[in-house]
Motif scaffolding. Structure first.
Motif, PDB file in Angstrom:
ATOM      1  N   ILE A  60       0.894  -1.225  -0.064  1.00  0.00           N
ATOM      2  CA  ILE A  60      -0.041   0.050   0.033  1.00  0.00           C
ATOM      3  C   ILE A  60       0.934   1.153  -0.036  1.00  0.00           C
ATOM      4  O   ILE A  60       1.682   1.272   0.816  1.00  0.00           O
ATOM      5  CB  ILE A  60      -1.045  -0.034   1.161  1.00  0.00           C
ATOM      6  N   THR A  61       0.514   2.185  -1.099  1.00  0.00           N
ATOM      7  CA  THR A  61       1.293   3.341  -1.011  1.00  0.00           C
ATOM      8  C   THR A  61       0.356   4.637  -0.776  1.00  0.00           C
ATOM      9  O   THR A  61      -0.713   4.663  -1.446  1.00  0.00           O
ATOM     10  CB  THR A  61       2.135   3.735  -2.608  1.00  0.00           C
ATOM     11  N   ARG A  62       0.774   5.567   0.226  1.00  0.00           N
ATOM     12  CA  ARG A  62      -0.009   6.668   0.605  1.00  0.00           C
ATOM     13  C   ARG A  62       0.648   7.747  -0.290  1.00  0.00           C
ATOM     14  O   ARG A  62       1.630   7.945  -0.207  1.00  0.00           O
ATOM     15  CB  ARG A  62      -0.278   6.653   2.110  1.00  0.00           C
ATOM     16  N   VAL A  63      -0.190   8.585  -0.807  1.00  0.00           N
ATOM     17  CA  VAL A  63       0.239   9.591  -1.555  1.00  0.00           C
ATOM     18  C   VAL A  63      -0.558  10.969  -1.424  1.00  0.00           C
ATOM     19  O   VAL A  63      -1.585  11.052  -0.903  1.00  0.00           O
ATOM     20  CB  VAL A  63      -0.280   9.076  -3.045  1.00  0.00           C
ATOM     21  N   VAL A  64       0.506  11.877  -1.414  1.00  0.00           N
ATOM     22  CA  VAL A  64      -0.016  13.192  -1.198  1.00  0.00           C
ATOM     23  C   VAL A  64       0.342  14.042  -2.759  1.00  0.00           C
ATOM     24  O   VAL A  64       1.433  13.909  -3.239  1.00  0.00           O
ATOM     25  CB  VAL A  64       0.314  14.145  -0.158  1.00  0.00           C
ATOM     26  N   PHE A  65      -0.714  14.797  -3.212  1.00  0.00           N
ATOM     27  CA  PHE A  65      -0.444  15.552  -4.465  1.00  0.00           C
ATOM     28  C   PHE A  65      -0.111  17.014  -4.186  1.00  0.00           C
ATOM     29  O   PHE A  65      -0.721  17.745  -3.411  1.00  0.00           O
ATOM     30  CB  PHE A  65      -1.747  15.407  -5.356  1.00  0.00           C
ATOM     31  N   GLU A  66       0.837  17.406  -5.008  1.00  0.00           N
ATOM     32  CA  GLU A  66       1.271  18.794  -4.935  1.00  0.00           C
ATOM     33  C   GLU A  66       1.125  19.533  -6.185  1.00  0.00           C
ATOM     34  O   GLU A  66       1.363  19.110  -7.226  1.00  0.00           O
ATOM     35  CB  GLU A  66       2.751  19.181  -4.609  1.00  0.00           C
ATOM     36  N   GLY A  67       0.342  20.650  -6.174  1.00  0.00           N
ATOM     37  CA  GLY A  67      -0.209  21.465  -7.518  1.00  0.00           C
ATOM     38  C   GLY A  67      -1.294  21.050  -8.103  1.00  0.00           C
ATOM     39  O   GLY A  67      -1.987  19.793  -7.784  1.00  0.00           O
ATOM     40  N   GLY A  68      -1.810  21.639  -9.213  1.00  0.00           N
ATOM     41  CA  GLY A  68      -2.794  21.285  -9.863  1.00  0.00           C
ATOM     42  C   GLY A  68      -4.465  21.301  -9.037  1.00  0.00           C
ATOM     43  O   GLY A  68      -4.462  21.849  -7.971  1.00  0.00           O
ATOM     44  N   THR A  69      -5.194  20.571  -9.744  1.00  0.00           N
ATOM     45  CA  THR A  69      -6.560  20.830  -8.790  1.00  0.00           C
ATOM     46  C   THR A  69      -6.660  19.659  -7.797  1.00  0.00           C
ATOM     47  O   THR A  69      -7.311  19.717  -7.028  1.00  0.00           O
ATOM     48  CB  THR A  69      -7.583  20.260 -10.176  1.00  0.00           C
ATOM     49  N   LYS A  70      -5.620  18.950  -7.824  1.00  0.00           N
ATOM     50  CA  LYS A  70      -5.578  18.030  -6.748  1.00  0.00           C
ATOM     51  C   LYS A  70      -4.551  18.481  -5.279  1.00  0.00           C
ATOM     52  O   LYS A  70      -4.344  17.564  -4.619  1.00  0.00           O
ATOM     53  CB  LYS A  70      -5.071  16.378  -7.106  1.00  0.00           C
ATOM     54  N   ASP A  71      -4.215  19.509  -5.504  1.00  0.00           N
ATOM     55  CA  ASP A  71      -3.399  20.133  -4.685  1.00  0.00           C
ATOM     56  C   ASP A  71      -3.727  19.807  -2.997  1.00  0.00           C
ATOM     57  O   ASP A  71      -4.569  20.098  -2.655  1.00  0.00           O
ATOM     58  CB  ASP A  71      -3.016  21.562  -4.712  1.00  0.00           C
ATOM     59  N   GLY A  72      -2.765  19.118  -2.525  1.00  0.00           N
ATOM     60  CA  GLY A  72      -3.383  18.922  -1.031  1.00  0.00           C
ATOM     61  C   GLY A  72      -3.883  17.395  -0.876  1.00  0.00           C
ATOM     62  O   GLY A  72      -4.164  17.041   0.366  1.00  0.00           O
ATOM     63  N   THR A  73      -4.439  16.958  -1.798  1.00  0.00           N
ATOM     64  CA  THR A  73      -5.354  15.657  -1.579  1.00  0.00           C
ATOM     65  C   THR A  73      -4.304  14.399  -1.405  1.00  0.00           C
ATOM     66  O   THR A  73      -3.261  14.412  -1.802  1.00  0.00           O
ATOM     67  CB  THR A  73      -5.877  15.368  -3.101  1.00  0.00           C
ATOM     68  N   GLY A  77       0.826  11.455  11.355  1.00  0.00           N
ATOM     69  CA  GLY A  77       1.653  10.165  11.876  1.00  0.00           C
ATOM     70  C   GLY A  77       1.705   9.160  10.764  1.00  0.00           C
ATOM     71  O   GLY A  77       2.510   8.144  11.151  1.00  0.00           O
ATOM     72  N   VAL A  78       1.513   9.468   9.402  1.00  0.00           N
ATOM     73  CA  VAL A  78       1.549   8.227   8.353  1.00  0.00           C
ATOM     74  C   VAL A  78       2.643   8.749   7.404  1.00  0.00           C
ATOM     75  O   VAL A  78       2.209   9.988   6.948  1.00  0.00           O
ATOM     76  CB  VAL A  78       0.382   8.162   7.811  1.00  0.00           C
ATOM     77  N   GLU A  79       3.661   8.071   6.671  1.00  0.00           N
ATOM     78  CA  GLU A  79       4.235   8.726   5.600  1.00  0.00           C
ATOM     79  C   GLU A  79       3.519   8.772   4.466  1.00  0.00           C
ATOM     80  O   GLU A  79       2.785   7.682   3.966  1.00  0.00           O
ATOM     81  CB  GLU A  79       5.606   7.742   5.528  1.00  0.00           C
ATOM     82  N   HIS A  80       3.581   9.865   3.536  1.00  0.00           N
ATOM     83  CA  HIS A  80       2.982   9.638   2.183  1.00  0.00           C
ATOM     84  C   HIS A  80       4.033   9.866   1.063  1.00  0.00           C
ATOM     85  O   HIS A  80       5.073  10.805   1.526  1.00  0.00           O
ATOM     86  CB  HIS A  80       1.990  10.847   2.249  1.00  0.00           C
ATOM     87  N   VAL A  81       4.022   9.487   0.141  1.00  0.00           N
ATOM     88  CA  VAL A  81       5.098   9.835  -1.060  1.00  0.00           C
ATOM     89  C   VAL A  81       4.391  11.089  -1.854  1.00  0.00           C
ATOM     90  O   VAL A  81       3.138  11.167  -1.998  1.00  0.00           O
ATOM     91  CB  VAL A  81       5.199   8.621  -2.005  1.00  0.00           C
ATOM     92  N   VAL A  82       5.517  12.144  -2.062  1.00  0.00           N
ATOM     93  CA  VAL A  82       4.644  13.099  -2.635  1.00  0.00           C
ATOM     94  C   VAL A  82       4.935  13.103  -4.184  1.00  0.00           C
ATOM     95  O   VAL A  82       5.829  12.709  -4.858  1.00  0.00           O
ATOM     96  CB  VAL A  82       5.882  14.421  -2.278  1.00  0.00           C
ATOM     97  N   PHE A  83       3.893  13.378  -4.939  1.00  0.00           N
ATOM     98  CA  PHE A  83       3.760  13.507  -6.317  1.00  0.00           C
ATOM     99  C   PHE A  83       3.311  14.982  -6.650  1.00  0.00           C
ATOM    100  O   PHE A  83       2.525  15.619  -6.237  1.00  0.00           O
ATOM    101  CB  PHE A  83       2.543  12.456  -6.858  1.00  0.00           C
ATOM    102  N   ARG A  84       4.102  15.486  -7.746  1.00  0.00           N
ATOM    103  CA  ARG A  84       4.211  16.703  -8.072  1.00  0.00           C
ATOM    104  C   ARG A  84       3.529  16.990  -9.590  1.00  0.00           C
ATOM    105  O   ARG A  84       3.870  16.167 -10.435  1.00  0.00           O
ATOM    106  CB  ARG A  84       5.471  17.455  -7.868  1.00  0.00           C
ATOM    107  N   LEU A  85       2.691  18.177  -9.694  1.00  0.00           N
ATOM    108  CA  LEU A  85       2.050  17.944 -11.108  1.00  0.00           C
ATOM    109  C   LEU A  85       3.228  18.371 -11.750  1.00  0.00           C
ATOM    110  O   LEU A  85       4.235  19.340 -11.767  1.00  0.00           O
ATOM    111  CB  LEU A  85       1.214  19.421 -10.768  1.00  0.00           C
ATOM    112  N   LYS A  86       3.380  17.962 -13.000  1.00  0.00           N
ATOM    113  CA  LYS A  86       4.384  18.196 -14.161  1.00  0.00           C
ATOM    114  C   LYS A  86       3.466  19.448 -14.854  1.00  0.00           C
ATOM    115  O   LYS A  86       2.677  19.061 -15.473  1.00  0.00           O
ATOM    116  CB  LYS A  86       4.658  17.002 -15.000  1.00  0.00           C
TER     117      LYS A  86
END
Length: 62
Positions: A3-16, A52-61
Motif C-alpha cells: 500500500i502506497t499513501r500519496v499526497v499531491f502537490e499542485g494542480g486541481t488535486k493540491d493537498g489531496t 503520523g503516516v508517511e506519504h509519497v509526494v507526487f508533483r504536478l508536471k
C-alpha cells in the motif's frame, strides 16, 4: 499487498491524499477527467508525514 499513501502537490488535486495498492515505484499518475484538464503527477523522492503516516509526494508536471 503493498500500500502506497500519496499526497499531491499542485494542480486541481493540491493537498489531496489517496491510497494505492501495488503501485510501481517508478510510476507517475495521470488524471484525465471529462470536466478538468489532463494532469500528470510525477513521483518524487520526497516523503511527508501527515497524521503520523508517511506519504509519497507526487508533483504536478507543468
Amino acid at each position: 499487498m503493498d500500500i502506497t499513501r500519496v499526497v499531491f502537490e499542485g494542480g486541481t488535486k493540491d493537498g489531496t491524499t489517496d491510497t494505492y495498492k501495488n503501485l510501481d515505484t517508478d510510476s507517475n499518475l495521470l488524471f484525465d477527467t471529462p470536466f478538468e484538464p489532463e494532469e500528470l503527477y510525477e513521483r518524487t523522492t520526497e516523503t511527508t508525514i501527515l497524521d503520523g503516516v508517511e506519504h509519497v509526494v507526487f508533483r504536478l508536471k507543468v
